[in-house]
Write an enzyme that holds these catalytic residues in place. Structure first.
Site, short mmCIF file in Angstrom:
data_model
loop_
_atom_site.label_atom_id
_atom_site.label_comp_id
_atom_site.label_asym_id
_atom_site.label_seq_id
_atom_site.Cartn_x
_atom_site.Cartn_y
_atom_site.Cartn_z
N VAL A 2 59.97 59.01 -26.66
CA VAL A 2 61.00 58.00 -26.85
C VAL A 2 62.02 58.10 -25.73
O VAL A 2 62.45 59.19 -25.37
CB VAL A 2 61.70 58.19 -28.22
CG1 VAL A 2 62.84 57.20 -28.38
CG2 VAL A 2 60.70 58.05 -29.35
N ARG A 10 62.00 40.23 -25.69
CA ARG A 10 60.78 39.42 -25.69
C ARG A 10 60.38 39.07 -24.25
O ARG A 10 59.21 39.01 -23.92
CB ARG A 10 60.98 38.17 -26.52
CG ARG A 10 59.69 37.39 -26.65
CD ARG A 10 59.70 36.37 -27.76
NE ARG A 10 59.73 37.06 -29.04
CZ ARG A 10 60.57 36.73 -30.02
NH1 ARG A 10 61.40 35.75 -29.87
NH2 ARG A 10 60.55 37.40 -31.15
N HIS A 13 58.74 42.11 -22.79
CA HIS A 13 57.45 42.25 -23.45
C HIS A 13 56.44 41.28 -22.85
O HIS A 13 55.32 41.66 -22.51
CB HIS A 13 57.61 42.00 -24.95
CG HIS A 13 56.32 41.81 -25.68
ND1 HIS A 13 55.44 42.84 -25.91
CD2 HIS A 13 55.77 40.70 -26.22
CE1 HIS A 13 54.38 42.36 -26.57
NE2 HIS A 13 54.57 41.07 -26.77
N HIS A 53 52.21 34.09 -24.70
CA HIS A 53 51.68 34.28 -26.05
C HIS A 53 52.74 34.32 -27.15
O HIS A 53 52.46 33.97 -28.29
CB HIS A 53 50.82 35.55 -26.12
CG HIS A 53 51.60 36.81 -26.20
ND1 HIS A 53 52.22 37.37 -25.10
CD2 HIS A 53 51.87 37.61 -27.24
CE1 HIS A 53 52.84 38.47 -25.48
NE2 HIS A 53 52.64 38.65 -26.77
N ASP A 54 53.95 34.69 -26.86
CA ASP A 54 54.99 34.79 -27.89
C ASP A 54 56.05 33.69 -27.79
O ASP A 54 57.06 33.74 -28.48
CB ASP A 54 55.71 36.14 -27.80
CG ASP A 54 54.99 37.23 -28.59
OD1 ASP A 54 54.10 36.89 -29.39
OD2 ASP A 54 55.33 38.41 -28.40
N HIS A 57 57.71 32.11 -31.06
CA HIS A 57 58.47 32.87 -32.06
C HIS A 57 59.87 32.30 -32.22
O HIS A 57 60.50 31.87 -31.26
CB HIS A 57 58.62 34.33 -31.63
CG HIS A 57 57.47 35.20 -32.03
ND1 HIS A 57 57.15 35.44 -33.34
CD2 HIS A 57 56.58 35.89 -31.30
CE1 HIS A 57 56.11 36.24 -33.40
NE2 HIS A 57 55.74 36.52 -32.16
N HIS A 62 58.99 37.86 -36.58
CA HIS A 62 58.20 37.69 -37.81
C HIS A 62 59.09 37.62 -39.05
O HIS A 62 58.71 36.98 -40.03
CB HIS A 62 57.17 38.82 -37.93
CG HIS A 62 56.15 38.77 -36.85
ND1 HIS A 62 55.11 37.87 -36.85
CD2 HIS A 62 56.01 39.49 -35.71
CE1 HIS A 62 54.38 38.04 -35.77
NE2 HIS A 62 54.90 39.02 -35.05
N HIS A 80 53.54 31.03 -35.33
CA HIS A 80 54.10 31.05 -33.97
C HIS A 80 53.05 30.75 -32.92
O HIS A 80 53.37 30.25 -31.85
CB HIS A 80 54.85 32.36 -33.69
CG HIS A 80 53.99 33.55 -33.48
ND1 HIS A 80 53.59 34.38 -34.50
CD2 HIS A 80 53.45 34.06 -32.35
CE1 HIS A 80 52.85 35.34 -34.01
NE2 HIS A 80 52.75 35.17 -32.72
#
Length: 114
Positions: A2, A10, A13, A53-54, A57, A62, A80
């Site tokens: 971590v 996003r 990502h 791909h996102d 959203h 979610h 989405h």
């Protein structure tokens, strides 16, 4: 491991998925070019699908789809992936994006639920 100073939005990502999708499709292209018949068109479509791909959203991802929308839009089913496909069509049409329709079709076909 971590990393407390790490950030993950996003946007970050999507850039990461774009990069990893590109690496994956290039590996497949290099090692299985003849079997899979992967060309530059496929590479571009996979990378664009990874990047976009996102895009469909809502806020809080979610949680928004699963908990908020059913409470305010009774009976409305939100997906989405389908919203991403609709948004891509809208952006291409509204802004007159010069992109091959087959590329857009391939990008959207990579989204689950389409």
């Amino acid at each position: 491991m971590v990393f407390p100073w790490a950030v993950h939005s996003r946007f970050e990502h999507s850039l990461g998925v774009h990069c990893l999708a590109g690496q994956a499709v290039h590996l497949l292209q290099n090692h299985q070019r003849l079997e899979l018949d992967i060309d530059w068109f496929d590479v571009r479509a996979v990378k664009l699908a990874g990047l976009l791909h996102d895009i469909g959203h809502g806020p809080f991802s979610h949680l928004f789809e699963r908990d908020f929308l059913p409470r305010v839009l009774h009976g409305f089913k939100w997906c989405h992936e389908q919203m991403a496909a609709r948004m891509i069509d809208h952006i291409v049409d509204e802004h007159h994006v010069d992109v091959d329709p087959e590329t857009i079709k391939r990008v959207k076909s990579g989204f689950k639920g389409i």
